[in-house]
Design an enzyme around this catalytic site. Sequence first.
Site, mmCIF file in Angstrom:
data_model
loop_
_atom_site.group_PDB
_atom_site.id
_atom_site.type_symbol
_atom_site.label_atom_id
_atom_site.label_comp_id
_atom_site.label_asym_id
_atom_site.label_seq_id
_atom_site.Cartn_x
_atom_site.Cartn_y
_atom_site.Cartn_z
ATOM 1 N N GLY A 21 -3.558 1.009 1.177
ATOM 2 C CA GLY A 21 -2.571 -0.160 1.598
ATOM 3 C C GLY A 21 -1.824 0.437 3.035
ATOM 4 O O GLY A 21 -1.558 -0.432 3.661
ATOM 5 N N ARG A 25 -1.469 6.203 5.661
ATOM 6 C CA ARG A 25 -2.527 6.917 4.785
ATOM 7 C C ARG A 25 -3.840 6.804 5.519
ATOM 8 O O ARG A 25 -4.622 7.745 5.222
ATOM 9 C CB ARG A 25 -2.532 6.260 3.496
ATOM 10 C CG ARG A 25 -1.193 6.513 2.635
ATOM 11 C CD ARG A 25 -1.151 7.697 1.939
ATOM 12 N NE ARG A 25 -0.190 7.835 0.869
ATOM 13 C CZ ARG A 25 0.155 8.900 0.184
ATOM 14 N NH1 ARG A 25 -0.064 9.978 0.510
ATOM 15 N NH2 ARG A 25 1.036 8.616 -0.680
ATOM 16 N N ARG A 44 -0.515 -5.082 14.960
ATOM 17 C CA ARG A 44 0.614 -4.947 13.947
ATOM 18 C C ARG A 44 0.540 -3.629 13.274
ATOM 19 O O ARG A 44 1.255 -3.574 12.286
ATOM 20 C CB ARG A 44 0.125 -6.076 12.596
ATOM 21 C CG ARG A 44 0.241 -7.419 12.852
ATOM 22 C CD ARG A 44 -0.211 -8.266 11.776
ATOM 23 N NE ARG A 44 0.162 -9.794 12.326
ATOM 24 C CZ ARG A 44 1.125 -10.372 11.919
ATOM 25 N NH1 ARG A 44 1.723 -10.106 10.925
ATOM 26 N NH2 ARG A 44 1.102 -12.008 12.111
ATOM 27 N N ARG A 88 -11.216 0.185 -2.129
ATOM 28 C CA ARG A 88 -9.846 0.440 -2.176
ATOM 29 C C ARG A 88 -9.236 1.697 -2.626
ATOM 30 O O ARG A 88 -9.748 2.445 -3.492
ATOM 31 C CB ARG A 88 -9.210 -0.739 -2.702
ATOM 32 C CG ARG A 88 -7.450 -0.427 -3.350
ATOM 33 C CD ARG A 88 -6.930 -1.691 -3.610
ATOM 34 N NE ARG A 88 -5.782 -1.356 -4.636
ATOM 35 C CZ ARG A 88 -4.534 -0.922 -4.070
ATOM 36 N NH1 ARG A 88 -4.318 -0.424 -3.083
ATOM 37 N NH2 ARG A 88 -3.812 -0.479 -5.197
ATOM 38 N N SER A 91 -2.574 3.294 -5.527
ATOM 39 C CA SER A 91 -1.665 3.710 -6.728
ATOM 40 C C SER A 91 -1.484 2.437 -7.640
ATOM 41 O O SER A 91 -1.656 1.421 -7.161
ATOM 42 C CB SER A 91 -0.295 4.262 -6.047
ATOM 43 O OG SER A 91 0.338 3.379 -5.544
ATOM 44 N N ASP A 205 3.204 5.396 -11.301
ATOM 45 C CA ASP A 205 4.195 4.861 -12.212
ATOM 46 C C ASP A 205 3.990 4.583 -13.811
ATOM 47 O O ASP A 205 3.104 3.815 -13.931
ATOM 48 C CB ASP A 205 4.733 3.480 -11.829
ATOM 49 C CG ASP A 205 5.092 3.582 -10.306
ATOM 50 O OD1 ASP A 205 6.164 3.955 -9.998
ATOM 51 O OD2 ASP A 205 4.231 3.385 -9.431
ATOM 52 N N ARG A 218 2.553 12.508 -5.518
ATOM 53 C CA ARG A 218 1.599 11.449 -4.954
ATOM 54 C C ARG A 218 0.618 11.872 -3.848
ATOM 55 O O ARG A 218 -0.399 11.579 -4.070
ATOM 56 C CB ARG A 218 2.494 10.527 -4.158
ATOM 57 C CG ARG A 218 3.010 9.235 -5.003
ATOM 58 C CD ARG A 218 3.884 8.494 -4.389
ATOM 59 N NE ARG A 218 4.707 7.434 -5.087
ATOM 60 C CZ ARG A 218 4.372 6.176 -5.251
ATOM 61 N NH1 ARG A 218 3.343 5.873 -4.789
ATOM 62 N NH2 ARG A 218 5.156 5.567 -6.015
HETATM 63 N N1 HPA Z 1 3.411 -2.439 -9.971
HETATM 64 C C1 HPA Z 1 2.562 -3.033 -8.822
HETATM 65 N N2 HPA Z 1 1.991 -2.209 -8.071
HETATM 66 C C2 HPA Z 1 1.939 -0.795 -8.349
HETATM 67 C C3 HPA Z 1 2.899 -0.220 -9.039
HETATM 68 C C4 HPA Z 1 3.813 -1.139 -10.094
HETATM 69 O O1 HPA Z 1 4.396 -0.467 -11.008
HETATM 70 N N3 HPA Z 1 2.925 1.071 -9.253
HETATM 71 C C5 HPA Z 1 2.176 1.160 -7.969
HETATM 72 N N4 HPA Z 1 1.541 -0.014 -7.503
#
Ligand code: HPA
Length: 237
Positions: A21, A25, A44, A88, A91, A205, A218
């Site tokens: 994303g 990175r 951009r 892709r 995370s 998460d 991470r």
């Molecule tokens: N929600 C949506 N996208 C994410 C999350 C999440 O908790 N963690 C990492 N990407």
Amino acid sequence: MATKHMNAAPGDFAATVLMPGDPLRAKYIADTYLDDARRVTDVRNMWGFTGEYKGQPVSVMAHGMGIPSVSIYCTELITEYDVRRVIRVGSCGTSHPDVQLRDVIIAMGACTDSNCNRMRFGGYDLAALASYDLVEKAVNVARRQKVRHHVGNIFSADLFYTPDPGMFETMARFNVYGLEMEAAGMFPIAAENGAEALAICTVSDDLRTGDHLSADERATTFDEMILVALETAVAND
Ligand code: HPA
């Protein structure tokens, strides 16, 4: 030739593109893992790079956050730069009892609350699937590298700050391993245009407990996932 959102020249992108994303990175992957990497687009500050991994051409291009952003870059890569495989690397969150922080999810398919695929698919529900060939290659690599991983469904949400957290339990009940924001947009763009897509996510998460990885954690888990993606990109099995 530039596209509406990229200023790379024809032939600047390799057939296989890793997509994080975050543009930083993308730069990190290019600097750390690719030989002879050069930046090919900077519109951009959504950077893209091309170099070689183990002697084979590979690109890395940031896709931003959410289905609208990833859809723009995937569409232009595939339809205007003749990219054949988009992978892709991101995370995700989890609410699944079998999934732990740092685990890697290799997505076979992606559910969504977005209307994007109904817009493309005559109002019907499309099963947004990853390329089986890429899934198989990634699973073989993850096994070989002894990376703890799960293979199955994920959910691409339009809203990070959801008004419906009760949905997390429903996802777990339906065996959805991860929650992120892009894969369900990517997979159908590849399918519609004769290309292949894959999404590999590290779990950052825990949506049930609120636990999350530190910035250092991470970075380490990101490296593990990048190696799975790069080895998948050059795999012949
Ligand atoms: N929600 C949506 N996208 C994410 C999350 C999440 O908790 N963690 C990492 N990407």
